[in-house]
Design a protein around this motif. Structure first.
Motif, short mmCIF file in Angstrom:
data_model
loop_
_atom_site.label_atom_id
_atom_site.label_comp_id
_atom_site.label_asym_id
_atom_site.label_seq_id
_atom_site.Cartn_x
_atom_site.Cartn_y
_atom_site.Cartn_z
N MET A 244 75.00 15.42 94.75
CA MET A 244 74.36 15.16 95.91
C MET A 244 73.47 16.41 95.92
SD MET A 244 75.92 14.60 99.78
CE MET A 244 77.28 15.20 99.60
N GLY A 245 72.29 16.38 96.43
CA GLY A 245 71.26 17.44 96.62
C GLY A 245 71.45 18.12 97.98
N ILE A 246 70.67 19.31 98.15
CA ILE A 246 70.87 19.99 99.33
C ILE A 246 70.59 19.29 100.54
CG2 ILE A 246 68.64 21.03 99.27
CD1 ILE A 246 71.55 23.18 100.21
N ILE A 247 69.70 18.40 100.44
CA ILE A 247 69.34 17.47 101.53
C ILE A 247 70.29 16.68 101.90
CG2 ILE A 247 67.66 15.78 102.49
CD1 ILE A 247 66.32 18.53 102.03
N GLY A 248 71.09 16.23 101.18
CA GLY A 248 72.39 15.31 101.32
C GLY A 248 73.62 16.27 102.07
N VAL B 191 76.29 25.04 107.17
CA VAL B 191 76.91 26.29 106.22
C VAL B 191 78.05 25.71 105.80
CG1 VAL B 191 77.75 28.49 106.00
CG2 VAL B 191 75.56 27.88 107.37
N GLY B 192 79.18 25.32 106.63
CA GLY B 192 80.45 24.80 106.05
C GLY B 192 80.45 23.67 105.04
N ALA B 193 79.65 22.63 105.20
CA ALA B 193 79.35 21.57 104.18
C ALA B 193 78.99 22.17 103.07
CB ALA B 193 78.43 20.53 104.73
N ILE B 194 77.81 23.02 102.87
CA ILE B 194 77.57 23.58 101.66
C ILE B 194 78.38 24.47 100.99
CG2 ILE B 194 75.68 25.47 100.87
CD1 ILE B 194 73.74 24.10 103.05
N VAL B 195 79.13 25.27 101.75
CA VAL B 195 80.22 26.08 101.23
C VAL B 195 81.40 25.09 100.61
CG1 VAL B 195 82.51 27.68 101.73
CG2 VAL B 195 79.93 28.06 102.63
N GLY B 196 81.76 24.11 101.36
CA GLY B 196 82.83 23.17 100.72
C GLY B 196 82.24 22.45 99.58
#
Length: 90
Positions: free
Chosen positions: A1-5, A38-43
């Motif tokens: 999944m990309g950053i937009i997702g 931020v949490g989703a990206i960290v996760g």
């Protein structure tokens, strides 16, 4: 999944975190949504490290769980940091 997702997932996670931790995150909805992203990206980053990044897809339940856990951790850390600064000024 990309950053937009991850950003879209993070916005949804921000709303979930706000519902789970209603009084612990100051700043209202905008702060909760940013912390969710931020949490989703960290996760997602942690999931990539743990699982090799193979199954991180938007509709995968594992991605959602990692994003929610990441959002809760980031919101908890944010609440602890801002909570201390509010208490010191009171």
């Amino acid at each position: 999944m990309g950053i937009i997702g991850w950003i879209i997932l993070g916005l949804i996670v921000g709303a979930i975190v706000k519902a789970i931790m209603p009084g612990r995150v100051g700043g209202g909805w905008p702060t909760s949504l940013v912390l969710g992203v931020v949490g989703a990206i960290v996760g997602g980053w942690i999931g990539d490290l743990l699982f090799g990044g193979g199954r991180m897809e938007f509709w995968n339940i594992g991605s959602w769980i990692l994003a929610i856990v990441g959002g809760l951790v980031v919101a908890g850390v944010y609440g602890a940091i801002t909570g201390r600064s509010h208490r010191s000024h009171a």
